[in-house]
Design a protein around this motif. Structure first.
Motif, short mmCIF file in Angstrom:
data_model
loop_
_atom_site.label_atom_id
_atom_site.label_comp_id
_atom_site.label_asym_id
_atom_site.label_seq_id
_atom_site.Cartn_x
_atom_site.Cartn_y
_atom_site.Cartn_z
N VAL A 112 0.87 -1.18 0.00
CA VAL A 112 0.00 0.00 0.00
C VAL A 112 0.90 1.23 0.00
O VAL A 112 1.81 1.33 0.84
CB VAL A 112 -0.94 0.01 1.22
CG1 VAL A 112 -1.75 1.30 1.25
CG2 VAL A 112 -1.86 -1.20 1.20
N ASP A 113 0.67 2.13 -0.94
CA ASP A 113 1.48 3.33 -1.06
C ASP A 113 0.58 4.56 -1.01
O ASP A 113 -0.56 4.54 -1.53
CB ASP A 113 2.26 3.34 -2.38
CG ASP A 113 3.22 2.16 -2.50
OD1 ASP A 113 4.11 2.06 -1.65
OD2 ASP A 113 3.04 1.34 -3.43
N GLY A 145 -0.90 -2.21 -4.51
CA GLY A 145 -0.28 -2.95 -5.59
C GLY A 145 -0.04 -4.40 -5.23
O GLY A 145 0.08 -4.75 -4.05
N ALA A 146 0.00 -5.23 -6.23
CA ALA A 146 0.27 -6.66 -6.05
C ALA A 146 1.13 -7.14 -7.20
O ALA A 146 1.00 -6.68 -8.34
CB ALA A 146 -1.04 -7.45 -6.00
N THR A 329 1.82 -8.03 -12.50
CA THR A 329 1.69 -6.90 -11.58
C THR A 329 0.34 -6.22 -11.79
O THR A 329 -0.22 -6.21 -12.90
CB THR A 329 2.80 -5.86 -11.82
OG1 THR A 329 2.72 -5.36 -13.16
CG2 THR A 329 4.16 -6.47 -11.58
N ALA A 330 -0.18 -5.67 -10.72
CA ALA A 330 -1.45 -4.95 -10.77
C ALA A 330 -1.48 -3.94 -9.65
O ALA A 330 -0.91 -4.17 -8.57
CB ALA A 330 -2.64 -5.91 -10.65
N SER A 331 -2.12 -2.81 -9.91
CA SER A 331 -2.27 -1.79 -8.86
C SER A 331 -3.57 -1.04 -9.10
O SER A 331 -4.01 -0.86 -10.24
CB SER A 331 -1.09 -0.82 -8.88
OG SER A 331 -1.08 -0.05 -10.08
N SER A 351 -3.58 -0.08 -13.01
CA SER A 351 -2.69 -0.66 -14.02
C SER A 351 -2.61 -2.16 -13.78
O SER A 351 -2.65 -2.62 -12.64
CB SER A 351 -1.29 -0.04 -13.96
OG SER A 351 -0.64 -0.41 -12.75
N VAL A 352 -2.51 -2.93 -14.85
CA VAL A 352 -2.40 -4.38 -14.76
C VAL A 352 -1.69 -4.89 -16.00
O VAL A 352 -1.88 -4.36 -17.10
CB VAL A 352 -3.80 -5.03 -14.61
CG1 VAL A 352 -4.67 -4.73 -15.81
CG2 VAL A 352 -3.68 -6.53 -14.40
#
Length: 491
Positions: A112-113, A145-146, A329-331, A351-352
């Protein structure tokens, strides 16, 4: 151009790039320098040549066979306080943490940002000259994000396997320290009791030498002896007395050695180890079970095997490192110029998509890493074979030493019994007037010498027994293979 067509071309391009990356990665992998023998985890050893000594049930703690409460207490306290054991436990925890770090790379990474920034342009800035606002602009961001690495070629799996094997190797190292510690305590304890017994025998010899010297003086004064005989007895008394300081020093050194093994300061065990002067008893039957089964469970063999398997996994990981690393990646989050609007639907952003990293040229880093891991695997294979062969020799030599020392003790015991018979005969002859007092003193001296030799033989027999149990792994409680099996690795 429609969005579907653009997406199709983008997908085709990605597939082409990935295929080229795979071919390039395969082409970059150098030929392996490992032979089949380098990866062989087994060594051909004829363990069946090690015959069973007997079929007696194997003890949980082998030192209990000596039936000595002080020794048992020392062994128990050393398991809790020995500093080498504490260091081994710390090293195991380090390996467990390392395994946790490696295993975490296989899991989904979440983060988490959030942030806040305030930007204002100068009125003299070039952008301001073309109409850009110079007032302050606040920006608020919040996103989640992940990411997850797709381990297609087993890089992460091999790293994890290597870490698991290294953890096992560290656990077996802890077992090695325990085996060595118990053997060192038993060996030092037996040597201490042997030295204390030698002191008692030496004091008896000093008393007998004084009597012989006094008898020689009386004979010289009465004209039935010579000054040479008197001086000879005096020199003999000096020789015997001179041995006492050395034995006292050996006793102090052995007491301090035991104190160090228990993590104590010098002289901390002096009072405890001075009270009991009787040497431990030797078992009448040696319960070692089947050496061919026990020797293969030696911690050093198990540790060498685990290190070899870890090195094999490291080589596989080094090979897999030539292939692309693919991540998903995904966010999702929000961006707004006003904090109150941060939760609105219009502030959303996301984004993904996949990403990959393909090593093309790294200055020979990957090739040298592979060469290094292969060299370490060769070293681990040779170390394993050497460890097994050394264990085989140790067991053979220890069995032979136990047999020979036992036979020596049997003969020394018979010699002591014969000296006792000779002393009784000398006393009886002296009482009957057929012998003088000098013959009785000579017989006593011979008997004490026989006792000293027998004590030395018993200590050597005990040390041979300790060496045998140590060569067979030292402990058969079932804890050798999994000393830390109750603890789990946190991922």
């Amino acid at each position: 151009m429609s969005k579907g067509l653009k997406y199709s071309r983008w997908l085709q391009g990605s597939l082409v790039i990935t295929a080229l990356g795979l071919m390039t990665g395969c082409a970059l992998i150098p030929d392996s320098t490992l032979s089949q023998q380098d990866s062989k985890p087994e060594v051909s050893v004829d363990w069946q040549t090690l015959k069973a000594t007997d079929s007696v049930a194997k003890p949980v703690r082998w030192w209990a066979l000596f039936h000595d409460d002080v020794l048992t207490s020392l062994e128990s306290r050393a398991e809790k306080n020995n500093l080498d054991l504490q260091l081994a436990a710390i090293r195991w925890k380090e390996s467990r943490a390392q395994l946790g770090l490696v295993s975490s790379q296989k899991n989904v990474q979440l983060s988490v940002d959030g942030g806040f920034s305030s930007i204002g342009l100068s009125e003299d800035a070039p952008l301001a000259g073309v109409g850009a606002p110079t007032s302050r602009i606040d920006t608020w961001t919040l996103s989640t994000g992940a990411s997850w690495e797709m381990d297609f070629w087993g890089y992460l799996s091999d790293k994890e396997k290597a870490a698991k094997e290294q953890l096992q190797a560290t656990a077996f190292e802890n077992d090695m320290v325990q085996v060595s510690l118990s053997a060192d305590i038993a060996r030092s304890y037996w040597r201490l009791r042997g030295v204390q017994a030698q002191q008692r025998f030496l004091e008896e010899q000093i008393k007998i030498s004084k009597d012989r010297y006094g008898l020689a003086q009386n004979r010289e004064q009465n004209g039935v002896g010579t000054n040479y005989q008197t001086q000879t007895m005096k020199a003999e008394l000096s020789d015997v007395t001179a041995k006492l300081p050395s034995l006292e020093h050996q006793e102090a050194v052995l007491k301090n050695a035991l104190a160090l093994l228990l993590g104590l300061s010098p002289h901390a065990l002096d009072a405890e180890l001075s009270g009991q002067l009787q040497a431990p008893s030797m078992p009448t039957v040696l319960a070692v079970g089947v050496p061919s089964d026990l020797a293969r469970n030696r911690p050093d063999i198990l540790m060498a095997g685990a290190k070899l398997r870890a090195s094999i996994a490291q080589v596989s990981a080094a090979n897999a490192d030539f292939y692309p690393r693919i991540r998903l990646t995904a966010s999702v989050g929000a961006l707004s110029n006003d904090l109150s609007d941060l939760g609105s639907w219009d502030s959303r952003q996301y984004s993904v998509g996949p990403s990959f990293h393909l090593p093309i040229f790294e200055g020979g880093k990957l090739r040298q890493t592979l060469a290094l891991t292969e060299a370490k695997q060769k070293e681990a294979a040779v170390t394993y074979r050497k460890t097994v062969l050394s264990a085989w020799h140790e067991v053979e030599n220890s069995l032979g030493a136990w047999s020979s020392e036992s036979e020596s003790v049997r003969r020394l015991n018979a010699a002591q019994e014969q000296r006792e018979v000779a002393l009784h005969a000398a006393v009886r002859s002296f009482q009957e007037g057929a012998a003088d007092r000098g013959d009785v003193l000579d017989a006593k001296q011979s008997l004490v010498s026989a006792k000293r030799s027998l004590m030395d033989g018993q200590v050597s027999q005990a040390l041979a027994m300790i060496a045998l149990y140590r060569s067979l792994g030292g402990d058969w409680s079932g804890d050798v293979k999994q000393p830390f099996s109750g603890e789990k690795v946190s991922k």
